[in-house]
Design an enzyme around this catalytic site. Structure first.
Site, PDB file in Angstrom:
ATOM      1  N   ASP A 176      39.605  18.008  68.403  1.00 41.42           N
ATOM      2  CA  ASP A 176      39.796  17.254  67.161  1.00 41.42           C
ATOM      3  C   ASP A 176      39.007  17.862  66.004  1.00 41.42           C
ATOM      4  O   ASP A 176      37.962  17.328  65.629  1.00 41.42           O
ATOM      5  CB  ASP A 176      39.360  15.802  67.402  1.00 41.42           C
ATOM      6  CG  ASP A 176      39.815  14.866  66.296  1.00 41.42           C
ATOM      7  OD1 ASP A 176      40.564  15.318  65.413  1.00 41.42           O
ATOM      8  OD2 ASP A 176      39.421  13.689  66.331  1.00 41.42           O
ATOM      9  N   GLU A 180      45.013   6.929  70.619  1.00 40.81           N
ATOM     10  CA  GLU A 180      43.973   6.133  69.952  1.00 40.81           C
ATOM     11  C   GLU A 180      44.472   4.733  69.611  1.00 40.81           C
ATOM     12  O   GLU A 180      44.257   4.226  68.506  1.00 40.81           O
ATOM     13  CB  GLU A 180      43.469   6.870  68.702  1.00 40.81           C
ATOM     14  CG  GLU A 180      42.900   8.237  69.034  1.00 40.81           C
ATOM     15  CD  GLU A 180      42.341   9.002  67.852  1.00 40.81           C
ATOM     16  OE1 GLU A 180      42.808   8.772  66.723  1.00 40.81           O
ATOM     17  OE2 GLU A 180      41.442   9.843  68.066  1.00 40.81           O
ATOM     18  N   GLU A 240      36.440  16.215  57.764  1.00 46.55           N
ATOM     19  CA  GLU A 240      35.946  15.122  58.605  1.00 46.55           C
ATOM     20  C   GLU A 240      34.720  15.514  59.426  1.00 46.55           C
ATOM     21  O   GLU A 240      33.696  14.840  59.390  1.00 46.55           O
ATOM     22  CB  GLU A 240      37.077  14.652  59.522  1.00 46.55           C
ATOM     23  CG  GLU A 240      36.641  13.559  60.477  1.00 46.55           C
ATOM     24  CD  GLU A 240      37.762  13.096  61.390  1.00 46.55           C
ATOM     25  OE1 GLU A 240      38.914  13.516  61.199  1.00 46.55           O
ATOM     26  OE2 GLU A 240      37.466  12.301  62.314  1.00 46.55           O
TER      27      GLU A 240
HETATM   28  C1  GCU Z   1      40.673  11.838  64.443  1.00 44.77           C
HETATM   29  C2  GCU Z   1      40.222  10.982  63.316  1.00 44.77           C
HETATM   30  C3  GCU Z   1      41.044   9.739  63.197  1.00 44.77           C
HETATM   31  C4  GCU Z   1      42.504  10.122  63.134  1.00 44.77           C
HETATM   32  C5  GCU Z   1      42.858  10.990  64.307  1.00 44.77           C
HETATM   33  C6  GCU Z   1      44.258  11.543  64.233  1.00 44.77           C
HETATM   34  O1  GCU Z   1      40.395  11.221  65.672  1.00 44.77           O
HETATM   35  O2  GCU Z   1      38.883  10.645  63.494  1.00 44.77           O
HETATM   36  O3  GCU Z   1      40.650   9.057  62.054  1.00 44.77           O
HETATM   37  O4  GCU Z   1      43.303   8.994  63.131  1.00 44.77           O
HETATM   38  O5  GCU Z   1      42.025  12.094  64.356  1.00 44.77           O
HETATM   39  O6  GCU Z   1      44.381  12.702  63.852  1.00 44.77           O
HETATM   40  O7  GCU Z   1      45.200  10.872  64.558  1.00 44.77           O
END
Ligand code: GCU
Length: 860
Positions: free
Chosen positions: A388, A309, A416
């Protein structure tokens, strides 16, 4: 707000227990029946003798003092002088095994305790009646003290006590995704307890209390900052500040750890590279780690999110996660620290047009080949599912894919994708589903995930549990008072993953609310059913939560999953739905599981219904194991789930006066809101599938709302209709908004005279507090403010909210109006009105004006 203040804060109920400290959580130490704990013939101690001087043992003795006072009204004398204390014959003695054996050699036990474990014993020796809390070490003594207090809270008799326990695994940590500015990524309970405006807070009282709570369930580590880490926290001046947090944790045996950014050597170290194999980079990390240990001698280690990400990582230099992890591991090793390297590495620019592309494959594909290459103080931290934290996922195949690597399971306590603490979801049953999955590792009789992560299956030296908690400064730590059962449950499972959901739920309920049978039965039932209920009205059959995938992950937003690189696809079209992950025709993901489990998932016949759409693409008319079609199952579960969510409200209402008022009303407010929002979910999902599949609901409910009047179909004064996106999040795809001082929407009431509930579906945007007034024939009968701070500034599935005015008397021919007064950026938006015969709820609004002319009573 869903319910008007006048309804919420009704007159206090006589007998309701007075407000408690919302931060006390399950350490409420409510009064118990002392006779049960110390039955006739068992002496209640007067003194606690503490044999050791460590900060952790001091906390343990203090805690015993506190607990005895609260629960038994007994003020224990605190003593550290064995000779002095021995004058009293009814003692609690607390210490490490070594200290206890030195105090009275006759008490030495042959069988040694496991690290961090404890033994609780009641011993009668001559005139002495002793309760012995013996820890393998200081932490063990503290955990023993908390366990003894839990037994007292549950009113368990302490006669012939003999309890030996040890934690299942070495790593039992929470992760907190706090940012230095004080915000919390995916945090739903206010600001950080650690940081504010770039600095560590001056006031460490909440941090200290948090450590106490964590220790009370055996959690021994806490990572204080976001996995999307800010490198600046590693600067010398910041480390000095962070040392204050570590000091607040220390008396409770909670080790502080940090999330680190892999590019730190470049970002703050001014190196030209962060290539983990560059000697200067390794040297930089060594020096940095030494510096950390100077400031925080009991530092736990680091968490690494890399190549995920948008986070920097070793991939940029063609290096592997193992190469990166080991550089840190070697720097930490001399200090006893560990590296938690996250298995959550995936490409979020996947090609949607590629039928073989599959994000679920990423964890296994990226790590499996590295098995055996990680140093012994590295643990790969793997999310329970391969995607996730969805409402339902299979376990990650990676758990069975690493035989020579330490593993930890990452569970998400912060909700979440499961309602963000506005919806009640007790997650322990979901976590148990993962932990109790037998991976069918070849050559093993059993290979449960819980045994893999504790290191038993593959005989690994280390392993554990990491829970993403994200507590905040708001009351009740997680916002929803009942959500604390998740933090509690995480700790208890990390200690002993064999505990059942029912045991954990009941323990938590007793500790939080006391031992009243009605309270236990209602709260336990609410908790234990909640995950299933949430799953029913959100994402069915393993398809995912069906929320706004590329946004805030809260309300419905079905199509957001599709046509982007994030790979949370549901692959729905007019004929069918689901990801084909089979080996035969799909992405091959199923082949990542050991053969026994792969065989179950690969065929439609054997695949469990609840994971069907995760594993297979099927037509809407495909029949599940009970012969119901997929589409009818979606319709039925969404209606059933929303009904079940509504029923939580009257169930909780039976506890008025039996739980503290403040908690009672806070939970009631949230359950009422949830009941309303579950309808938003229900309607969005069923209407979307109805349109997509073109298949009618057998029961005729979908698209058919006889009690509903769309706002855009009402007589509008100054209100203007707007289209809502995504369309399924507003009834009829439209709403009305007001761009002037006030607007109204009216309709004539033509049904039979009687008592009705009037629900107004409106949008409560994050900013602004529009005011709504419900009028009958020009007389105001209810008014409320849209002053919630839901996570969107748009009219959508996140903000759609319901307010119900109960027991309104209506005459045929009455004129019903809603007056909206916008505030700031919020244009008093209304979706629809729904008028149903009164449910007979006691939460009635004040009736006045023409309603009073109705003769008779509510028995219509
Ligand atoms: C999810 C979440 C993010 C977080 C990521 C992670 O995608 O939405 O906010 O950073 O998980 O676990 O690294």
């Amino acid at each position: 707000m869903l319910v008007s203040a006048s309804v919420l804060f009704a007159s206090p109920v006589p007998g309701a227990r007075q407000p408690v400290d919302p931060q006390a959580a399950w350490l409420a130490y409510n009064a118990v029946d002392a006779q049960r704990v110390f039955p006739a013939g068992t002496a209640m101690p007067n003194t606690v003798l503490r044999l050791g001087d460590s900060a952790v043992e001091i906390s343990a003795a203090d805690e015993l003092h506190r607990g005895f006072e609260g629960m038994l009204h007994r003020i224990l004398r605190l003593d550290t002088d064995a000779v002095q204390a021995s004058k009293d014959h009814d003692l609690i003695v607390i210490g490490t095994a070594k200290e206890i054996a030195a105090w009275r050699p006759s008490l030495r036990e042959k069988k040694p305790l496991q690290p961090e474990g404890f033994r609780l014993r009641s011993v009668v020796a001559g005139k002495d009646s002793l309760l012995i809390v013996e820890g393998a070490d200081e932490r063990g003594a503290l955990y023993g003290a908390f366990t003894l207090l839990r037994m007292i809270a549950e009113e368990r008799p302490l006669t012939q006590l003999d309890d030996v326990e040890a934690p299942s695994a070495a790593v039992r940590w929470t992760n907190e995704w706090d940012n230095p500015d004080g915000s919390i990524e995916r945090g739903y309970a206010g600001r950080s307890i650690f940081f504010d405006k770039g600095d560590v807070r001056q006031d460490m009282s909440r941090a200290r209390e948090y450590a106490r709570l964590l220790a009370s369930v055996g959690i021994n580590g806490c990572t204080i900052n976001n996995v999307n880490a800010d490198p600046s926290l590693l600067r010398p001046e910041k480390l000095a500040e962070i040392a204050r947090i570590a000091a607040a944790f220390r008396p409770y045996g909670v080790k502080l750890s940090l999330s680190i950014a892999m590019n730190s050597p470049q970002a703050i170290g001014r190196l030209s590279t962060f290539d983990p194999l560059a000697p200067e980079v390794a040297a930089w990390w060594r020096a940095k780690v030494d510096e950390i240990y100077k400031a925080i001698p009991d530092f736990g280690g680091v968490i690494i999110k890399a190549d995920s990400e948008g986070q920097p990582g070793p991939l940029q230099y063609g290096r592997t996660p193992a190469e990166a992890a080991n550089v840190l591991a070697r720097a930490l090793k001399p200090h006893g620290g560990v590296v938690l390297y996250r298995g959550f590495v995936y490409n979020h620019h996947l090609d949607w047009h590629d039928p073989k592309a599959d994000r679920a494959r990423a964890g296994y594909d990226n790590f499996h080949t590295l098995d055996g290459q990680f140093d012994d103080n590295v643990i790969v931290q793997i999310k329970n599912g391969p995607i996730d934290f969805q409402v339902r996922e299979p376990v990650s195949p990676l758990f069975a894919g690493l035989h020579k690597t330490n593993e930890a399971i990452e569970l998400q306590i912060t909700q979440e994708y499961t309602g963000q603490q506005r919806h009640l979801v007790f997650l322990v049953p979901m976590w148990k589903t993962a932990l109790d999955t037998d991976m069918h590792v070849s050559g093993m009789r059993y290979s449960m995930v819980r045994d893999i992560v504790t290191g038993r299956t593959f005989r690994r030296p280390m392993g554990g549990f990491v829970g993403v908690a994200n507590v905040g400064l708001d009351d009740y730590w997680l916002g929803h008072p009942l959500a604390m059962a998740n933090l509690y449950g995480f700790g208890r499972l990390a200690w002993d993953p064999v505990l059942s959901s029912a045991t954990i739920s009941d323990e938590w309920t007793r500790l939080t609310f006391g031992n009243d049978a009605d309270v236990r039965s209602v709260v336990d039932t609410l908790l234990l059913n909640s995950w299933h209920i949430y799953e029913e009205y959100t994402g069915p059959l393993g398809v995912g939560t069906l929320t706004d995938i590329i946004g805030v992950h809260y309300g419905p937003g079905i199509e957001s999953a599709e046509r982007n690189g994030w790979g949370q696809w549901i692959r729905a079209d007019h004929n069918g739905i689901g990801m084909d992950r089979t080996v035969a025709t799909g992405t091959g993901y199923i082949g990542q599981y050991p053969a026994g489990l792969a065989a179950e998932y690969e065929t439609l016949k054997a695949c469990p219904d609840e994971l069907l759409l995760f594993m297979h693409h099927v037509p809407y008319t495909y029949r599940l194991h009970d012969h119901k079609t997929v589409i009818q199952y979606i319709y039925d579960t969404h209606y059933a789930g929303a009904t079940a969510a509504a029923v939580q409200v009257p169930a909780w209402e039976t506890l008025e006066g039996k739980v503290p008022d403040r908690t009672y009303f806070e939970v009631l407010r949230r359950l009422n809101y949830q009941a309303g929002h579950s309808l938003v979910w229900r309607d969005a999902v069923v209407n979307w599938f109805h349109r997509m599949s073109g298949i009618a609901d057998d029961k005729g409910r979908v698209g058919n709302y006889p009690d509903r009047t769309e706002a855009e179909a009402m007589q509008l004064e100054r209100y203007v209709p707007v289209a809502v996106t995504p369309w399924e999040t507003a009834s009829g795809g439209k709403a009305v908004v007001c761009h002037t001082a006030s607007c109204s929407a009216s309709m004539g009431f033509t049904r039979a005279t009687g008592w009705y509930d009037i629900a107004v579906q409106y949008f409560d945007l994050r900013e602004g507090a529009s005011r709504f007034t419900l009028e009958v024939n020009g007389t105001a009968i209810d008014t409320w403010k849209a002053d919630d701070t839901l996570p969107s500034q748009k009219l959508d599935g996140h903000t759609s909210t319901r307010h119900t005015s109960h027991d309104v008397a209506l005459h045929s021919g009455d004129r019903i109006s809603i007056i909206g007064v916008p505030d700031g950026k919020e244009p008093a938006p209304i979706d629809y009105l729904e008028i149903t015969p009164a449910s007979g709820s006691e939460r009635s609004v004040r009736r006045k004006g023409p309603q009073e002319e109705i003769h008779g009573n509510k028995d219509h």
